[in-house]
Design a protein around this motif. Structure first.
Motif, mmCIF file in Angstrom:
data_model
loop_
_atom_site.group_PDB
_atom_site.id
_atom_site.type_symbol
_atom_site.label_atom_id
_atom_site.label_comp_id
_atom_site.label_asym_id
_atom_site.label_seq_id
_atom_site.Cartn_x
_atom_site.Cartn_y
_atom_site.Cartn_z
ATOM 1 N N GLU A 1 48.747 -73.608 -89.096
ATOM 2 C CA GLU A 1 48.608 -72.592 -88.056
ATOM 3 C C GLU A 1 47.162 -72.142 -87.884
ATOM 4 O O GLU A 1 46.783 -71.050 -88.243
ATOM 5 N N PHE A 2 46.359 -73.031 -87.412
ATOM 6 C CA PHE A 2 45.018 -72.604 -87.014
ATOM 7 C C PHE A 2 44.568 -73.442 -85.836
ATOM 8 O O PHE A 2 45.037 -74.560 -85.633
ATOM 9 N N ALA A 3 43.673 -72.857 -85.058
ATOM 10 C CA ALA A 3 43.179 -73.598 -83.898
ATOM 11 C C ALA A 3 42.284 -74.724 -84.398
ATOM 12 O O ALA A 3 41.534 -74.555 -85.337
ATOM 13 N N PRO A 4 42.380 -75.902 -83.808
ATOM 14 C CA PRO A 4 41.604 -77.044 -84.294
ATOM 15 C C PRO A 4 40.139 -76.945 -83.857
ATOM 16 O O PRO A 4 39.722 -77.550 -82.894
ATOM 17 N N ASP A 5 39.396 -76.112 -84.549
ATOM 18 C CA ASP A 5 37.983 -75.939 -84.227
ATOM 19 C C ASP A 5 37.261 -75.675 -85.539
ATOM 20 O O ASP A 5 37.363 -74.602 -86.109
ATOM 21 N N TYR A 6 36.587 -76.714 -86.050
ATOM 22 C CA TYR A 6 36.006 -76.603 -87.385
ATOM 23 C C TYR A 6 34.673 -75.861 -87.409
ATOM 24 O O TYR A 6 34.160 -75.532 -88.460
ATOM 25 N N ARG A 7 34.128 -75.597 -86.231
ATOM 26 C CA ARG A 7 32.836 -74.879 -86.139
ATOM 27 C C ARG A 7 31.838 -75.374 -87.184
ATOM 28 O O ARG A 7 31.358 -74.621 -88.018
ATOM 29 N N TYR A 8 31.571 -76.634 -87.157
ATOM 30 C CA TYR A 8 30.585 -77.203 -88.081
ATOM 31 C C TYR A 8 29.229 -76.553 -87.862
ATOM 32 O O TYR A 8 28.811 -76.355 -86.721
ATOM 33 N N PHE A 9 28.562 -76.200 -88.902
ATOM 34 C CA PHE A 9 27.125 -75.900 -88.770
ATOM 35 C C PHE A 9 26.422 -76.255 -90.073
ATOM 36 O O PHE A 9 27.064 -76.358 -91.121
ATOM 37 N N VAL B 1 36.851 -65.211 -76.396
ATOM 38 C CA VAL B 1 37.074 -64.150 -77.381
ATOM 39 C C VAL B 1 38.445 -64.355 -78.049
ATOM 40 O O VAL B 1 38.598 -64.237 -79.263
ATOM 41 N N GLN B 2 39.419 -64.710 -77.230
ATOM 42 C CA GLN B 2 40.761 -64.974 -77.749
ATOM 43 C C GLN B 2 40.727 -66.110 -78.780
ATOM 44 O O GLN B 2 41.314 -66.031 -79.858
ATOM 45 N N HIS B 3 39.988 -67.147 -78.453
ATOM 46 C CA HIS B 3 39.863 -68.315 -79.330
ATOM 47 C C HIS B 3 39.226 -67.929 -80.665
ATOM 48 O O HIS B 3 39.733 -68.263 -81.739
ATOM 49 N N ALA C 1 39.658 -66.407 -86.493
ATOM 50 C CA ALA C 1 39.472 -65.392 -87.533
ATOM 51 C C ALA C 1 40.809 -64.779 -87.942
ATOM 52 O O ALA C 1 40.840 -63.851 -88.745
ATOM 53 N N GLN C 2 41.865 -65.315 -87.373
ATOM 54 C CA GLN C 2 43.220 -64.822 -87.630
ATOM 55 C C GLN C 2 43.350 -63.332 -87.352
ATOM 56 O O GLN C 2 43.921 -62.573 -88.137
ATOM 57 N N LEU C 3 42.765 -62.906 -86.211
ATOM 58 C CA LEU C 3 42.884 -61.514 -85.780
ATOM 59 C C LEU C 3 43.829 -61.468 -84.581
ATOM 60 O O LEU C 3 43.787 -62.344 -83.724
ATOM 61 N N GLU D 1 41.941 -54.339 -76.408
ATOM 62 C CA GLU D 1 40.875 -54.734 -77.344
ATOM 63 C C GLU D 1 40.145 -55.972 -76.818
ATOM 64 O O GLU D 1 38.920 -56.074 -76.902
ATOM 65 N N LEU D 2 40.923 -56.867 -76.287
ATOM 66 C CA LEU D 2 40.352 -58.102 -75.762
ATOM 67 C C LEU D 2 39.348 -57.768 -74.660
ATOM 68 O O LEU D 2 38.234 -58.292 -74.624
ATOM 69 N N GLU D 3 39.774 -56.898 -73.809
ATOM 70 C CA GLU D 3 38.927 -56.405 -72.710
ATOM 71 C C GLU D 3 37.613 -55.840 -73.267
ATOM 72 O O GLU D 3 36.517 -56.217 -72.874
ATOM 73 N N LYS D 4 37.783 -54.925 -74.254
ATOM 74 C CA LYS D 4 36.655 -54.192 -74.824
ATOM 75 C C LYS D 4 35.663 -55.148 -75.504
ATOM 76 O O LYS D 4 34.462 -55.091 -75.277
#
Lengths: 97, 498
Positions: B272-280, A8-10, A15-17, A23-26
């Motif tokens: 500044e983003f996680a390296p995960d392109y989530r290709y679909f 969820v964290q990932h 999503a840059q949230l 919230e993470l828990e929920k």
């Protein structure tokens, strides 16, 4: 299939949230329930011998000829842009180096 | 060196289609006003639907074939997600597991460099940065972009440059891209690492460690804006990594930018983003199902490529490989050269074909093309397409030498004039009175005069100093404004000196 907090964290980072720990828990709990329910339904369906697809139209090879058509003009393109400068979209600073 | 140098390149080539990849906005955006070539599709507005450009797909397949790739019968587009302001939709339409072309290779200076894959995608917008803000121009957004990914087969900075130049040459021969690095229609990123010999292997296009998968980190280099900077940046980076290893310092896996002015690479702040392109799979674009017969049609549209041309020039014209490489640098130059060869062959006898042309004649054309023609083109920076001299006109000029109407020295002067005016050699020779003097009486007079004026060299020749003869001949040529028939001058001089 339980969803882990790290997942969820990932997803939140993608999503840059920014999530608080409560919230993470929920959301971990809620997402787990949703996925369990959906996967439960899907798992009941017989899918042996069925090829995976991302398409439902059955269309193939859809292309257009390489003939340009008029574009929006600059004014129109920038009409709903919060901030512009000399015909450009303007955004906060992005440093490459 | 204690390490193996391992380099892989990603080469991006903008295709020269009239419209963009997934919308029909014009793709001719060079020097256009910012954001003047956009629409809801390439601005990424909600609800806009992409439709693939047929010509771009065709050109992508052509590139694949020219790079000796296997074309896949089933291919599709996918979404590659990341957040960056140059990407309006939050994803780039690219190709992931079913690209158009896979498993190719290119031969560079005798070594075979593998091409892992070559896929079609859309270009992003262009960012202009200043201290406080970044400005975005979406004109470039959606221009078809072919990405060619090499295997980690490249072993030196020089080889990397040659590989990139070869891709440029091929796509230009195909006529599918301008492939101009300065204008950004050809862009190159490099991955480089140094590994201990025997401690690494390549599997599925990836470098893997042999023992416990242990490897030295690799560094990605961006911002290389010329072929020269590719070679310089890699040379610098290899040296930097070597020095870190020698000092036993840690090298981190990172992206570095080449700073041309300073001649160094510097760490780029990671996006500044996680390296995960989530290709679909792109749901808005139906997949492609190509028949082999379609591939055959495309194959027929591929012109003779540089390697084939070099080979043919070597066999048919007896050019050295190095010479053939020079005249096949561009398709236009190769056509020019061949046009001149064929025209020259026909000056001798109507209907003579190039198959029968003497190799000395080819060599002569080669010397003129690689010398006089290319020298002027480089000096004046004119494209070959704008050169006024035609191949047939060069052939005619050489024919005038063969017939003894002008000397080779005068021919160079005539050629300079042809280059300037586009006039025929014959006309220039007539108008300027450059016709060779082969009148024996007239020449003998000149020879005698030179002998009288130069007693010292004449005496030198008498005591065996042969080089003085060259001086006398030079004086005679000067006296006749270079028009004297050199063979005849030589003969008369011998006679007069006894």
């Amino acid at each position: 299939m339980a969803i882990q907090k790290t997942q969820v964290q990932h997803v939140a980072e993608l999503a840059q949230l920014k999530l608080t720990s409560s919230e993470l828990e929920k959301y971990t709990k809620q997402l787990s329930e949703i996925i369990d329910y959906d996967m439960g339904l899907l798992n009941k369906i017989e899918t042996d011998g069925i090829e995976p697809t991302a398409q439902v139209t059955g269309l193939e090879d859809v292309t257009q000829n390489d003939n340009p058509r008029p574009s929006l003009d600059q004014k129109e393109a920038l009409k709903n842009v919060p901030e512009t400068e000399e015909g450009y979209f303007k955004t906060g600073v992005i440093l490459e180096q | 060196m204690k390490y193996d140098v391992i380099i892989g390149l990603e080469v991006h080539v903008q295709l020269k289609t009239k419209s963009k990849m997934f919308c029909r906005c014009s793709a001719s955006v060079w020097k256009a006003q910012p954001n003047s070539h956009t629409c809801p599709v390439c601005l990424g507005l909600p609800g806009a639907l992409p439709v693939a450009n047929e010509e771009a797909v065709r050109e992508a397949l052509k590139i694949g074939l020219a790079l000796n790739c296997q074309l896949l019968n089933r291919a599709k587009f996918d979404r590659k997600h990341y957040f960056y302001p140059d990407l309006s939709k939050g994803y780039q339409i690219s190709q992931y597991d079913l690209p158009f072309c896979v498993n190719g290779w290119l031969e560079v200076d005798g070594s075979r460099i593998g091409v892992t894959r070559s896929h079609l995608e859309e270009d992003t917008g262009k960012l202009v940065h200043d201290d406080k803000n970044s400005l975005i121009d979406f004109n470039r957004s959606g221009i078809p972009l072919m990405e060619v990914v090499s295997e980690p087969d490249i072993r030196s900075p020089q080889e990397a440059r040659l590989y990139a130049q070869k891709i440029q040459q091929i796509v230009r021969y195909l006529g599918v891209s301008d492939a101009d690095m300065e204008r950004g229609s050809l862009r190159v990123d490099a991955n480089v690492s140094l590994q201990k010999p025997g401690k690494w292997k390549v599997e599925d296009g990836k470098v893997l460690g042999v023992v416990n998968n242990e490897l030295n980190p690799k560094v990605e280099i961006k911002n290389m804006n010329s072929f020269r900077s590719i070679e310089r940046a890699l040379t610098y980076e290899i040296e930097r990594q070597l020095q870190l290893f020698e000092k036993e310092e840690k090298l981190s896996q990172e992206t570095r930018g080449w700073v041309e002015a300073k001649g160094i690479t510097v760490k780029q702040r990671s996006k500044e983003f996680a390296p995960d392109y989530r290709y679909f799979p792109e749901p808005d674009l139906p997949p492609f199902v190509f028949k082999n017969s379609y591939f055959e049609v495309i194959k027929k549209e591929i012109p003779e490529l540089p390697d084939q041309k070099i080979n043919r020039f070597y066999h048919d014209y007896a050019l050295e490989i190095k010479e053939a490489e020079i005249v096949t640098a561009t398709k236009e130059l190769a056509d020019w050269f061949e046009g001149a060869v064929k025209a020259y062959a026909q000056t001798e006898k109507e209907g003579t074909t190039y198959d029968h042309i003497d190799s000395w004649k080819v060599k002569l054309i080669y010397n003129w093309v690689s010398g006089e023609l290319l020298r002027r083109i480089n000096e004046l920076q004119v494209p070959l397409g704008e050169v006024k001299v035609t191949p047939a006109q060069l052939a005619e000029l050489l024919y005038l030498i063969d017939k003894g109407e002008i000397s080779s020295t005068i021919a160079k002067e005539v050629f300079a004039e042809m280059f300037k005016t586009g006039l025929d050699a014959k006309k220039i020779v007539e108008e300027k009175g450059l016709k060779q003097v082969s009148d024996e009486i007239q020449l003998r007079e000149a020879v005698r005069e030179v002998i009288n004026l130069n007693p010292k060299p004449v005496a030198d020749i008498a005591v065996g100093k042969k080089e003085a003869k060259g001086f006398l001949i030079g004086q005679i040529m000067k006296m006749t404004s270079g028009r004297a028939n050199p063979g005849l001058v030589n003969k008369i001089l011998e006679e007069e000196l006894g």
